[in-house]
Design a protein around this motif. Structure first.
Motif, mmCIF file in Angstrom:
data_model
loop_
_atom_site.group_PDB
_atom_site.id
_atom_site.type_symbol
_atom_site.label_atom_id
_atom_site.label_comp_id
_atom_site.label_asym_id
_atom_site.label_seq_id
_atom_site.Cartn_x
_atom_site.Cartn_y
_atom_site.Cartn_z
ATOM 1 N N ARG A 40 0.823 -1.215 0.000
ATOM 2 C CA ARG A 40 0.000 0.000 0.000
ATOM 3 C C ARG A 40 0.861 1.271 0.000
ATOM 4 N NH1 ARG A 40 -2.911 -1.452 3.989
ATOM 5 N NH2 ARG A 40 -1.653 -0.441 5.587
ATOM 6 N N ASN A 41 1.958 1.271 0.776
ATOM 7 C CA ASN A 41 2.718 2.493 1.023
ATOM 8 C C ASN A 41 4.147 2.490 0.499
ATOM 9 O OD1 ASN A 41 0.472 3.382 2.560
ATOM 10 N ND2 ASN A 41 1.250 2.317 4.356
ATOM 11 N N GLY A 42 4.627 1.359 -0.021
ATOM 12 C CA GLY A 42 6.008 1.284 -0.479
ATOM 13 C C GLY A 42 6.971 1.009 0.658
ATOM 14 N N HIS A 77 -3.641 -2.608 -4.706
ATOM 15 C CA HIS A 77 -2.606 -2.081 -3.806
ATOM 16 C C HIS A 77 -3.186 -1.150 -2.746
ATOM 17 C CE1 HIS A 77 -3.252 1.094 -6.672
ATOM 18 N NE2 HIS A 77 -2.461 1.918 -6.006
ATOM 19 N N GLU A 78 -4.333 -0.534 -3.025
ATOM 20 C CA GLU A 78 -4.940 0.377 -2.053
ATOM 21 C C GLU A 78 -5.394 -0.374 -0.807
ATOM 22 O OE1 GLU A 78 -8.039 2.393 -4.137
ATOM 23 O OE2 GLU A 78 -6.662 3.425 -5.505
ATOM 24 N N SER A 79 -5.664 -1.670 -0.958
ATOM 25 C CA SER A 79 -6.039 -2.513 0.178
ATOM 26 C C SER A 79 -4.860 -3.342 0.674
ATOM 27 C CB SER A 79 -7.187 -3.455 -0.227
ATOM 28 O OG SER A 79 -8.294 -2.726 -0.692
ATOM 29 N N GLY A 80 -3.673 -3.070 0.148
ATOM 30 C CA GLY A 80 -2.495 -3.839 0.558
ATOM 31 C C GLY A 80 -2.438 -5.203 -0.087
ATOM 32 N N LEU A 81 -3.014 -5.337 -1.284
ATOM 33 C CA LEU A 81 -3.050 -6.617 -1.979
ATOM 34 C C LEU A 81 -2.420 -6.452 -3.363
ATOM 35 C CD1 LEU A 81 -6.724 -7.576 -1.044
ATOM 36 C CD2 LEU A 81 -4.630 -8.371 0.068
#
Length: 201
Positions: free
Chosen positions: A24-26, A103-107
């Motif tokens: 999500r954040n790098g 990626h916004e949900s960490g997936l």
């Protein structure tokens, strides 16, 4: 079946939280304090599980990749059941609207989420990152071989196609799930399928 110990369960919970934060954040967006808080733990307990933040990032990257690889395989398998060829299923699953926002949900794929950052990491993380890229290329090559392509030609095409898939996803994510982002994704998917899949004669 061995039941994980409480310590093992706690360790895995920390890795799970870090893996989501990473996508999500790098790399720079994964803070030890935030990860421990997200896992329901105090900052002070971190060093009972990891020697350093880098050690956490290595495990998180490996865990995120294993999860995203399995998820991509499941989505591609569902498309194959509906009649798509192995390669068409893989490209369609990777360049999907769902993956656009994963990626916004960490997936989602760690290479797609972190590819532009991987080269700037320290050696241990770069080594893990390289193996993650090789795994994605291997998935693509396996799909190409299932289409009847093999040998050096398939290996070269797999490198090119994997790079094109990752690049298309990253560019589409710059615009997000708005009409332009979706259009980039759809155009890339269509072009890659036309170029790499066998067309009916």
């Amino acid at each position: 079946m061995t039941i994980p110990s409480k310590r093992e369960q706690t360790h895995q919970r920390i890795v799970d939280v870090a893996a989501r934060a990473l996508r999500r954040n790098g790399f720079a967006g994964v803070g030890v304090a935030d990860v421990m808080k997200g896992a329901g733990l105090t900052h002070g307990g971190f060093y009972a599980h990891f020697d350093s933040r880098e050690a956490l990032l290595v495990e998180a990257l490996e865990h995120a990749d294993a999860a995203s690889t399995a998820n991509l395989d499941r989505r591609a398998a569902a498309l194959r059941e509906d009649g798509a060829s192995p390669l068409a299923a893989l490209v369609t699953a990777y360049l999907s609207e769902k993956h656009l926002v994963a990626h916004e949900s960490g997936l989602g794929c760690v290479v797609g989420a972190l590819g532009s950052e991987m080269a700037r990491q320290e050696a241990p993380l770069r080594e893990v990152a390289r193996s993650r890229i090789e795994r994605l290329v291997g998935q693509v090559q396996a799909a190409l071989e299932a289409e009847g392509r093999s040998g050096d030609a398939a290996a070269g095409k797999a490198l090119a196609l994997a790079g094109a898939m990752v690049g298309a996803l990253q560019i589409a994510r710059t615009f997000g799930p708005d009409p332009q982002g979706s259009a980039i994704l759809a155009a890339s998917r269509q072009a890659l399928l036309a170029q790499y899949t066998r067309q009916p004669s």
